[in-house]
Design a protein around this motif. Sequence first.
Motif, PDB file in Angstrom:
ATOM      1  N   GLY A 185      34.154  36.246  17.813  1.00  0.00           N
ATOM      2  CA  GLY A 185      33.379  37.488  17.811  1.00  0.00           C
ATOM      3  C   GLY A 185      33.081  38.026  19.200  1.00  0.00           C
ATOM      4  N   GLU A 186      33.526  37.332  20.246  1.00  0.00           N
ATOM      5  CA  GLU A 186      33.292  37.797  21.619  1.00  0.00           C
ATOM      6  C   GLU A 186      34.185  38.990  21.949  1.00  0.00           C
ATOM      7  N   MET A 187      33.660  39.896  22.753  1.00  0.00           N
ATOM      8  CA  MET A 187      34.473  40.960  23.311  1.00  0.00           C
ATOM      9  C   MET A 187      34.670  40.680  24.795  1.00  0.00           C
ATOM     10  N   VAL A 188      35.905  40.455  25.189  1.00  0.00           N
ATOM     11  CA  VAL A 188      36.247  40.184  26.578  1.00  0.00           C
ATOM     12  C   VAL A 188      36.655  41.505  27.216  1.00  0.00           C
ATOM     13  N   VAL A 189      36.096  41.797  28.380  1.00  0.00           N
ATOM     14  CA  VAL A 189      36.310  43.084  29.035  1.00  0.00           C
ATOM     15  C   VAL A 189      36.675  42.852  30.496  1.00  0.00           C
ATOM     16  N   PHE A 190      37.233  43.894  31.120  1.00  0.00           N
ATOM     17  CA  PHE A 190      37.453  43.856  32.561  1.00  0.00           C
ATOM     18  C   PHE A 190      37.119  45.220  33.128  1.00  0.00           C
ATOM     19  N   CYS A 191      37.038  45.280  34.453  1.00  0.00           N
ATOM     20  CA  CYS A 191      36.725  46.533  35.134  1.00  0.00           C
ATOM     21  C   CYS A 191      37.364  46.504  36.512  1.00  0.00           C
ATOM     22  N   TYR A 192      38.054  47.580  36.869  1.00  0.00           N
ATOM     23  CA  TYR A 192      38.567  47.681  38.224  1.00  0.00           C
ATOM     24  C   TYR A 192      37.746  48.700  38.996  1.00  0.00           C
ATOM     25  N   ALA A 193      37.795  48.617  40.332  1.00  0.00           N
ATOM     26  CA  ALA A 193      36.928  49.452  41.162  1.00  0.00           C
ATOM     27  C   ALA A 193      37.653  49.851  42.440  1.00  0.00           C
ATOM     28  N   LEU A 194      37.134  50.880  43.101  1.00  0.00           N
ATOM     29  CA  LEU A 194      37.702  51.366  44.352  1.00  0.00           C
ATOM     30  C   LEU A 194      37.177  50.604  45.551  1.00  0.00           C
ATOM     31  N   GLU A 195      36.133  49.789  45.342  1.00  0.00           N
ATOM     32  CA  GLU A 195      35.552  48.983  46.407  1.00  0.00           C
ATOM     33  C   GLU A 195      35.458  47.532  45.931  1.00  0.00           C
TER      34      GLU A 195
END
Length: 477
Positions: A185-195
């Motif tokens: 039931g987990e939601m695994v997420v990611f995020c990229y950034a400019l810094e």
Amino acid sequence: MDARTPPRFDPTRVPHLLGSFAPVTEEVDVAELEVTGEIPAALDGLYLRNGPNPRFTPIGSYLYPIDGDGMLHGVWLSEGRAHYRNRFVRTPALEAEERAGRALWGGLESMIVPDAQQVGPELAGTFRDLPDINVVRHGNRVLALAESACPYRVGGGLETLGREDFGRALPAGITAHPKIDPVTGEMVVFCYALEPPYLTWSVIGRDGGVTRGPTPVDGVDEPMMIHDMALTGRYAVLVLAPAFFDLPAAMAGGSLLAWRPERGTRLVLIPRDGGPPRWAHDEAFWLWHTVNAYDDGPGEDAPVVLDFVQWSRLTVGQGPGTGEPVTGGLARARIDPVAGSMTRTLLDEARVEFPRIDDRLIGRRHRHVALATSTGRTELLPGEYDAVRFHDVRTGAAQVWDAGDLSVGEPVFAPEPGTDSDGRGYWLTFATDRTDGASWFLVVPAEDPGSGPVARARIPVRVPLGLHGSWLPADGN
């Protein structure tokens, strides 16, 4: 640059603002749709799709598929009947533009932002939110997702409830393609950034609470665009193609993204238990969307299998006849986490995109994949398809439903209640007729998909070709 003097830009010459992609501005609610055929009575829930839809004529630039206000299109199904509603995702920028009666923010590549006189001090100089890519339900929240920012929470009637930062635990947001583990039931997420940190991953528990905050991925030392991910029982799987953000070029009027094939493509396996990431490297290829991934064995050293749609290079916002030819197809990568190596094979060389499986199999072995595809009869824009291809990765066989004059969207699987995974159910999608602009909601049987829809519901307004959606059963499962 003066925010009130945008550079020369002619939206009437942007292919993805015309024809089947042209935005709509009216929000409508239709209690009962006219249906040809029969909607299966077992389908009880909501088919919900998101996509870029500028509320006002864009200024400065327009980069498909990233730019544009989000618009949700929903079809509620119950007892063989269908009800339709569409609503904008109401961000502060959209509401400010509605007050002004025109666009105030430019597209991503134009860097046009309004000043305090136009929008007040809180929004002045900011970039607009773009929750226009995908929509998912998790932890009793329905979330309209952006490319790499905070999503927006949506109510049961598609009303916008506000920006979602998960109790301030994920202030930078997430990307548009999280993956929900059907077992945990987990939601695994990611995020990229400019810094820095340029890439992080996080975990949101079954109840919607963040159980792992933003965790940097070591080995990423410059800003890159990463659109999708995959999940196995042991790993989060990310493909880092050589698409780098180039802010100086964008500020000078050039492209925001630079394709640098000499850098090759890297793949990272991120252990879900928090261990160090494992890397593999290959020649350059681009990936918009994964199909699925799984661990090919029980041991820690077992290989990882990743199915995905590969392209020979990055394609963003291009019309036909521009740039070098782009090749692609349905591909499989086999990754050795110990040796740090990967091999790729082409499973199907047809031109395809928007791959989907039965979401109950995310992170586990799958068999059936549905994809939008092209017949080749007529020249279509990138992101436009006139058929649906159903590929069996176990046998290699494929069936195709030719949609004729219809341009079809991403197929989404709705399982028949009470059945086991990967078999009985229906593929759902929107389609728009290229000859008259009429839009339809289609229901295609998974057991015989090549036979085409068993039901077509006429949408009384045009549904622009969009991006991603979900099937949300009424029972919440």
